[in-house]
Design a protein around this motif. Sequence first.
Motif, mmCIF file in Angstrom:
data_model
loop_
_atom_site.group_PDB
_atom_site.id
_atom_site.type_symbol
_atom_site.label_atom_id
_atom_site.label_comp_id
_atom_site.label_asym_id
_atom_site.label_seq_id
_atom_site.Cartn_x
_atom_site.Cartn_y
_atom_site.Cartn_z
ATOM 1 N N LYS A 20 -5.149 0.885 3.998
ATOM 2 C CA LYS A 20 -5.143 0.360 5.030
ATOM 3 C C LYS A 20 -5.312 1.355 6.043
ATOM 4 C CE LYS A 20 -4.983 -2.966 7.800
ATOM 5 N NZ LYS A 20 -3.781 -4.282 7.810
ATOM 6 N N PHE A 75 3.578 0.957 7.853
ATOM 7 C CA PHE A 75 3.026 2.116 8.774
ATOM 8 C C PHE A 75 3.783 2.332 9.950
ATOM 9 C CE2 PHE A 75 0.344 3.018 12.573
ATOM 10 C CZ PHE A 75 -0.656 3.878 11.876
ATOM 11 N N LEU A 99 -1.031 1.570 1.673
ATOM 12 C CA LEU A 99 -0.936 2.450 3.126
ATOM 13 C C LEU A 99 -2.196 3.123 3.268
ATOM 14 C CD1 LEU A 99 0.693 2.595 5.579
ATOM 15 C CD2 LEU A 99 1.522 4.873 4.803
ATOM 16 N N ALA A 134 1.988 -3.008 3.657
ATOM 17 C CA ALA A 134 1.730 -1.630 4.289
ATOM 18 C C ALA A 134 1.662 -1.718 5.747
ATOM 19 C CB ALA A 134 0.400 -1.442 3.795
#
Lengths: 120, 120, 120, 120
Positions: free
Chosen positions: D97, C77, D94, C73
């Motif tokens: 996070k 990002f 994601l 992730a």
Amino acid sequence: MDERTTISDLKLRVQKFCEDRDWDQFHNAKDLAIGIITESSELLEHFRFKSKEEMEGYFVDGHKREEISEELADVLFFVLRFAQMFNIDITQELIKKIEKNNQRYPVEKCKGANKKYSEL
Amino acid sequence: MDERTTISDLKLRVQKFCEDRDWDQFHNAKDLAIGIITESSELLEHFRFKSKEEMEGYFVDGHKREEISEELADVLFFVLRFAQMFNIDITQELIKKIEKNNQRYPVEKCKGANKKYSEL
Amino acid sequence: MDERTTISDLKLRVQKFCEDRDWDQFHNAKDLAIGIITESSELLEHFRFKSKEEMEGYFVDGHKREEISEELADVLFFVLRFAQMFNIDITQELIKKIEKNNQRYPVEKCKGANKKYSEL
Amino acid sequence: MDERTTISDLKLRVQKFCEDRDWDQFHNAKDLAIGIITESSELLEHFRFKSKEEMEGYFVDGHKREEISEELADVLFFVLRFAQMFNIDITQELIKKIEKNNQRYPVEKCKGANKKYSEL
């Protein structure tokens, strides 16, 4: 100590460290190349999002300087280990590569230029 | 040639190559660390998706061996340039790091084990 | 949630997180590319020196699986942030690249082969 | 196309490309992570030794912009392939996070600051 230490001296130290631990079995080419790149990344991470001014400060601050030098040593460790495991004379290779780059990057064409040889 | 070449010898060759081309201006810490990691990646790429058997073949095939050795020399080039630009005695740093790792990875605990010190 | 989330949805979340912190000033192309590679390295480090069997265990162990997914992730990002900052329609680029690779890697030639297109 | 394409749509395209070529056998976690990092490095290489001004020029020059976008797509390809192979819902990861980073990087403390959470 760089003035009085040969590449072979350092290779031997690295070899001893690894052989004492019986690590030849894990040190194939792929995993050693992973060792090199992951340590390179830890070095690079110190400079992520940092400005020129901040980076210059790093080399006057003793603690930061220490951390960065340690990451650089980690990269060198795996470079030497790779050379040692696969019988590469890294001095000879480096000299050969500098000669090749002397052709690729002729001084008169490259002075003060940050282009790749393929863009010259 | 590794037996009779000191780290300082190699640093000087790298320095001369770069200074002849007036490259100090581009060789800040961030960009040299990028140099190290991008060359490490070219080394690693040779082993992507390859099996143990295929990799072993690489070191008997003269041409492949040559390519791999050249990539390793490229990594070393930037490691030495970084050390030279920032006045790092890389021998001293490597020895210090090996001593630190002697503590972190005691032989009796690590023999034949592929764990990180933080997992021991 | 992958079935009902568009690329733009995720880009917007990433953008909001960064803009709330006023981070556009640090997010130039070079530093975002450093972001991508340093996070990739943290992912890769999980597999360093590990055997196939050990890696398979990672995806049944809930905790390890969690750590690996988090690293993945982190890479995504920065990929999305890069695309958003420089107005890249990443879907379009991915589809274009798959089409290009359909030419480079014709099924009849590549089936079960791990060669690069330049070696085919 | 980012507005109307879901993550699952892209995962399926990547999966089909690889399965058509029978590549599951090569796509273990270690080699896919190598795929991600080597493609990240090709992206990063475009910015090596380049100044802010040179990089800004890249995104107005159609050809350079094209090359950079293609490298970014290559990174995304392997990120999606990794997620697909190991059943990771990357949207969920994601979002998780970003929530974690919302705690680590509180807006009031991080606004305009380029520090890591561990340095705050």
